[in-house]
Design a protein around this motif. Sequence first.
Motif: not given
Length: 152
Positions: A3-4, A73-75
């Motif tokens: 996620d990060h 962040d979150r792709d």
Amino acid sequence: MADHLESSVTLPSDPASVSVARSYVLTTLAEWGLPPGTEAADTIRLIVSELATNAVQHTFGQSPTFTVDIALDRDEHLRIGVTDSHPRFPKRLPAAVQQDNGRGMVIIRWLTAECGGKLRVRPTREGGKTVSIEVPWTVPAEPVPAAGQQEP
């Protein structure tokens, strides 16, 4: 992917550190899935070069180091920031000014906007500043073979 993801490096405020910053960012982004040699990688290379060059040239020796921070962040969102300890914020030059340098922020702003992102300048608690960009994270898809061609 996570996620990060984040990474950072602190470098001496020296012209040789610009290429180190550029290599560090591109190597990290390649590990995160951005292939080198793509248009996105080339754009990031130029943005990092300009950010790092500004941190070296425009702190007038008052910032012994600068830090490059990268976060994904979150792709979805890629953020790259360069922090130095000099308190002066970058100044936008009038369009009519004719000089050989001083166009770094214009280049950064334009490239970032072209990617659908934004540029921010924020003060740090320590009295310096962070100049950062945030752009959508778009990893190019693998090339698709043309009809009738087979993969090797």
